[in-house]
Design an enzyme around this catalytic site. Structure first.
Site, PDB file in Angstrom:
ATOM      1  N   LYS A   1       0.828  -1.200   0.000  1.00 46.23           N
ATOM      2  CA  LYS A   1       0.000   0.000   0.000  1.00 46.23           C
ATOM      3  C   LYS A   1       0.874   1.266   0.000  1.00 46.23           C
ATOM      4  O   LYS A   1       2.107   1.190   0.184  1.00 46.23           O
ATOM      5  CB  LYS A   1      -0.907  -0.041   1.231  1.00 46.23           C
ATOM      6  CG  LYS A   1      -1.984  -1.146   1.179  1.00 46.23           C
ATOM      7  CD  LYS A   1      -2.713  -1.194   2.526  1.00 46.23           C
ATOM      8  CE  LYS A   1      -3.906  -2.119   2.535  1.00 46.23           C
ATOM      9  NZ  LYS A   1      -4.504  -2.211   3.893  1.00 46.23           N
TER      10      LYS A   1
ATOM     11  N   TYR B   1     -12.409  -2.354  -2.723  1.00 46.62           N
ATOM     12  CA  TYR B   1     -12.866  -2.313  -1.334  1.00 46.62           C
ATOM     13  C   TYR B   1     -14.391  -2.178  -1.224  1.00 46.62           C
ATOM     14  O   TYR B   1     -14.894  -1.787  -0.170  1.00 46.62           O
ATOM     15  CB  TYR B   1     -12.169  -1.184  -0.578  1.00 46.62           C
ATOM     16  CG  TYR B   1     -10.768  -1.537  -0.136  1.00 46.62           C
ATOM     17  CD1 TYR B   1     -10.523  -2.688   0.632  1.00 46.62           C
ATOM     18  CD2 TYR B   1      -9.677  -0.725  -0.446  1.00 46.62           C
ATOM     19  CE1 TYR B   1      -9.231  -3.019   1.045  1.00 46.62           C
ATOM     20  CE2 TYR B   1      -8.387  -1.055  -0.028  1.00 46.62           C
ATOM     21  CZ  TYR B   1      -8.173  -2.199   0.717  1.00 46.62           C
ATOM     22  OH  TYR B   1      -6.895  -2.518   1.138  1.00 46.62           O
TER      23      TYR B   1
ATOM     24  N   PHE C   1     -14.860   3.433   8.257  1.00 46.36           N
ATOM     25  CA  PHE C   1     -13.523   3.803   7.791  1.00 46.36           C
ATOM     26  C   PHE C   1     -13.414   3.812   6.259  1.00 46.36           C
ATOM     27  O   PHE C   1     -12.334   4.068   5.724  1.00 46.36           O
ATOM     28  CB  PHE C   1     -12.473   2.849   8.383  1.00 46.36           C
ATOM     29  CG  PHE C   1     -12.698   1.392   8.072  1.00 46.36           C
ATOM     30  CD1 PHE C   1     -12.276   0.838   6.872  1.00 46.36           C
ATOM     31  CD2 PHE C   1     -13.332   0.557   8.989  1.00 46.36           C
ATOM     32  CE1 PHE C   1     -12.488  -0.499   6.574  1.00 46.36           C
ATOM     33  CE2 PHE C   1     -13.552  -0.783   8.702  1.00 46.36           C
ATOM     34  CZ  PHE C   1     -13.127  -1.314   7.493  1.00 46.36           C
TER      35      PHE C   1
ATOM     36  N   ARG D   1      -1.246 -14.322   3.970  1.00 50.58           N
ATOM     37  CA  ARG D   1      -1.957 -13.648   5.070  1.00 50.58           C
ATOM     38  C   ARG D   1      -1.130 -13.760   6.363  1.00 50.58           C
ATOM     39  O   ARG D   1      -1.044 -12.813   7.139  1.00 50.58           O
ATOM     40  CB  ARG D   1      -3.337 -14.273   5.296  1.00 50.58           C
ATOM     41  CG  ARG D   1      -4.328 -14.046   4.185  1.00 50.58           C
ATOM     42  CD  ARG D   1      -4.999 -12.695   4.195  1.00 50.58           C
ATOM     43  NE  ARG D   1      -5.897 -12.468   5.301  1.00 50.58           N
ATOM     44  CZ  ARG D   1      -6.659 -11.376   5.416  1.00 50.58           C
ATOM     45  NH1 ARG D   1      -6.601 -10.420   4.481  1.00 50.58           N
ATOM     46  NH2 ARG D   1      -7.440 -11.207   6.443  1.00 50.58           N
TER      47      ARG D   1
ATOM     48  N   THR E   1      -4.842  -7.796  10.671  1.00 47.31           N
ATOM     49  CA  THR E   1      -5.159  -6.469  10.123  1.00 47.31           C
ATOM     50  C   THR E   1      -4.643  -5.334  10.996  1.00 47.31           C
ATOM     51  O   THR E   1      -4.094  -4.354  10.506  1.00 47.31           O
ATOM     52  CB  THR E   1      -6.695  -6.340   9.953  1.00 47.31           C
ATOM     53  OG1 THR E   1      -7.166  -7.462   9.197  1.00 47.31           O
ATOM     54  CG2 THR E   1      -7.069  -5.051   9.246  1.00 47.31           C
TER      55      THR E   1
ATOM     56  N   ARG F   1       3.154  -6.648   9.238  1.00 49.42           N
ATOM     57  CA  ARG F   1       2.390  -5.597   9.917  1.00 49.42           C
ATOM     58  C   ARG F   1       2.896  -5.384  11.340  1.00 49.42           C
ATOM     59  O   ARG F   1       2.892  -4.255  11.836  1.00 49.42           O
ATOM     60  CB  ARG F   1       0.905  -5.937   9.881  1.00 49.42           C
ATOM     61  CG  ARG F   1       0.302  -5.688   8.489  1.00 49.42           C
ATOM     62  CD  ARG F   1      -1.036  -6.351   8.322  1.00 49.42           C
ATOM     63  NE  ARG F   1      -1.767  -5.885   7.139  1.00 49.42           N
ATOM     64  CZ  ARG F   1      -2.924  -6.395   6.745  1.00 49.42           C
ATOM     65  NH1 ARG F   1      -3.486  -7.386   7.436  1.00 49.42           N
ATOM     66  NH2 ARG F   1      -3.536  -5.938   5.677  1.00 49.42           N
TER      67      ARG F   1
ATOM     68  N   ASN G   1      -1.488  -0.065   7.578  1.00 49.17           N
ATOM     69  CA  ASN G   1      -0.983  -1.421   7.826  1.00 49.17           C
ATOM     70  C   ASN G   1      -0.248  -2.050   6.640  1.00 49.17           C
ATOM     71  O   ASN G   1      -0.091  -3.269   6.566  1.00 49.17           O
ATOM     72  CB  ASN G   1      -2.111  -2.320   8.345  1.00 49.17           C
ATOM     73  CG  ASN G   1      -3.226  -2.484   7.336  1.00 49.17           C
ATOM     74  OD1 ASN G   1      -3.182  -1.906   6.252  1.00 49.17           O
ATOM     75  ND2 ASN G   1      -4.217  -3.281   7.688  1.00 49.17           N
TER      76      ASN G   1
ATOM     77  N   HIS H   1      -1.904  -5.353   1.476  1.00 50.24           N
ATOM     78  CA  HIS H   1      -3.170  -6.067   1.283  1.00 50.24           C
ATOM     79  C   HIS H   1      -2.825  -7.468   0.806  1.00 50.24           C
ATOM     80  O   HIS H   1      -1.883  -7.646   0.045  1.00 50.24           O
ATOM     81  CB  HIS H   1      -4.035  -5.381   0.215  1.00 50.24           C
ATOM     82  CG  HIS H   1      -5.180  -6.248  -0.215  1.00 50.24           C
ATOM     83  ND1 HIS H   1      -6.368  -6.287   0.479  1.00 50.24           N
ATOM     84  CD2 HIS H   1      -5.292  -7.164  -1.225  1.00 50.24           C
ATOM     85  CE1 HIS H   1      -7.171  -7.172  -0.095  1.00 50.24           C
ATOM     86  NE2 HIS H   1      -6.545  -7.716  -1.132  1.00 50.24           N
TER      87      HIS H   1
ATOM     88  N   GLU I   1      -9.796 -10.669  -7.284  1.00 57.72           N
ATOM     89  CA  GLU I   1      -8.872  -9.528  -7.178  1.00 57.72           C
ATOM     90  C   GLU I   1      -7.801  -9.575  -8.264  1.00 57.72           C
ATOM     91  O   GLU I   1      -7.434  -8.538  -8.835  1.00 57.72           O
ATOM     92  CB  GLU I   1      -8.248  -9.505  -5.777  1.00 57.72           C
ATOM     93  CG  GLU I   1      -9.285  -9.151  -4.708  1.00 57.72           C
ATOM     94  CD  GLU I   1      -8.764  -9.248  -3.283  1.00 57.72           C
ATOM     95  OE1 GLU I   1      -9.524  -8.897  -2.366  1.00 57.72           O
ATOM     96  OE2 GLU I   1      -7.611  -9.684  -3.066  1.00 57.72           O
TER      97      GLU I   1
HETATM   98  P1  IDP Z   1      -7.323  -7.011   5.716  1.00 61.51           P
HETATM   99  O1  IDP Z   1      -6.561  -5.970   4.937  1.00 61.51           O
HETATM  100  O2  IDP Z   1      -6.487  -7.631   6.790  1.00 61.51           O
HETATM  101  O3  IDP Z   1      -7.994  -8.041   4.837  1.00 61.51           O
HETATM  102  P2  IDP Z   1      -9.985  -5.861   6.097  1.00 61.51           P
HETATM  103  O4  IDP Z   1     -10.861  -6.113   7.278  1.00 61.51           O
HETATM  104  O5  IDP Z   1     -10.371  -6.500   4.812  1.00 61.51           O
HETATM  105  O6  IDP Z   1      -8.495  -6.232   6.508  1.00 61.51           O
HETATM  106  O7  IDP Z   1      -9.917  -4.275   5.919  1.00 61.51           O
HETATM  107  C1  IDP Z   1      -9.350  -3.723   4.745  1.00 61.51           C
HETATM  108  C2  IDP Z   1      -8.447  -2.593   5.114  1.00 61.51           C
HETATM  109  O8  IDP Z   1      -9.231  -1.542   5.659  1.00 61.51           O
HETATM  110  C3  IDP Z   1      -7.425  -2.903   6.210  1.00 61.51           C
HETATM  111  O9  IDP Z   1      -6.257  -3.518   5.730  1.00 61.51           O
HETATM  112  C4  IDP Z   1      -7.133  -1.513   6.749  1.00 61.51           C
HETATM  113  O10 IDP Z   1      -6.241  -0.813   5.876  1.00 61.51           O
HETATM  114  C5  IDP Z   1      -8.494  -0.861   6.664  1.00 61.51           C
HETATM  115  N1  IDP Z   1      -9.224  -0.971   7.932  1.00 61.51           N
HETATM  116  C6  IDP Z   1      -9.874  -2.068   8.401  1.00 61.51           C
HETATM  117  N2  IDP Z   1     -10.435  -1.813   9.594  1.00 61.51           N
HETATM  118  C7  IDP Z   1     -10.148  -0.525   9.874  1.00 61.51           C
HETATM  119  C8  IDP Z   1     -10.463   0.349  10.975  1.00 61.51           C
HETATM  120  O11 IDP Z   1     -11.116  -0.020  11.944  1.00 61.51           O
HETATM  121  N3  IDP Z   1      -9.963   1.631  10.892  1.00 61.51           N
HETATM  122  C9  IDP Z   1      -9.235   2.075   9.831  1.00 61.51           C
HETATM  123  N4  IDP Z   1      -8.931   1.291   8.794  1.00 61.51           N
HETATM  124  C10 IDP Z   1      -9.375   0.013   8.808  1.00 61.51           C
HETATM  125 MG    MG Z   2      -9.546  -7.860   3.508  1.00 59.55          MG
END
Ligand code: IDP
Ligand code: MG
Length: 149
Positions: A9, A49, A57, A85, A91, A102, A112, A115, A126
């Site tokens: 990212k 997304y 968010f 993963r 996450t 991470r 973080n 992706h 994807e």
């Molecule tokens: P992932 O990237 O581990 O699959 P997801 O739940 O799919 O996590 O969320 C996608 C992305 O959205 C996360 O990687 C992060 O960048 C962002 N994100 C998820 N939850 C939050 C939050 O509570 N606050 C801010 N950003 C978030």
């Molecule tokens: Mg995800």
């Protein structure tokens, strides 16, 4: 061979971590099959997304992911989805396992770094969204037999 979509990212790119993140995936034994350094349009970010559209968010997530170039990649290997993963970690960086990207490079969920697809099926979607078929390379690696049984 199982494939997964991976992205460094904007924070990972800006912080000069593309190489270290790729190195971890290479070390793990995964095989790179496609990569491109690119700006992300609003449309692509919103499609990628889309599942998070109703989350609080979502707006800041779209802003984050379109704020600077990303390194989009496809990696393959046995259990590639789960393996990547795990290499990326949970996450939220403060919940990610020590040794994961991470954990080792991050502090906040909204920064973080990476992706990675969360299932084989979503991975296929994807990969199709981010890459054309002719951008993916089928190839054999000289040491594949020492990594894949
Ligand atoms: P992932 O990237 O581990 O699959 P997801 O739940 O799919 O996590 O969320 C996608 C992305 O959205 C996360 O990687 C992060 O960048 C962002 N994100 C998820 N939850 C939050 C939050 O509570 N606050 C801010 N950003 C978030
Ligand atoms: Mg995800």
């Amino acid at each position: 061979m199982e494939r997964t979509f991976v992205m460094v990212k904007p924070d990972g790119v800006q912080r000069g971590l593309i190489g270290q993140i790729i190195a971890r995936l290479e070390q793990r034994g995964l095989r790179l099959v496609g990569a491109k350094f690119m700006a992300v349009s609003n449309e692509l970010a919103e499609t990628h997304y889309g599942i998070h559209k109703e989350r609080p968010f979502y707006g800041s997530l779209i802003e984050y992911i379109t704020s600077s170039p990303v390194m989009a990649m496809v990696w393959e290997g046995s259990n590639a989805v789960a393996a990547v993963r795990q290499t990326m970690g949970a996450t939220n960086p403060t919940e990610a396992a020590p040794g994961s990207v991470r954990h080792d490079f991050g502090l906040e969920i909204g920064r973080n770094l990476t992706h990675a697809s969360d299932s084989v099926e979503n991975g296929k979607g994807e990969i199709g969204l981010w890459f054309n078929e002719d951008e993916l390379v089928d190839w054999q690696r000289a040491n594949d037999g020492w990594i894949f049984e």
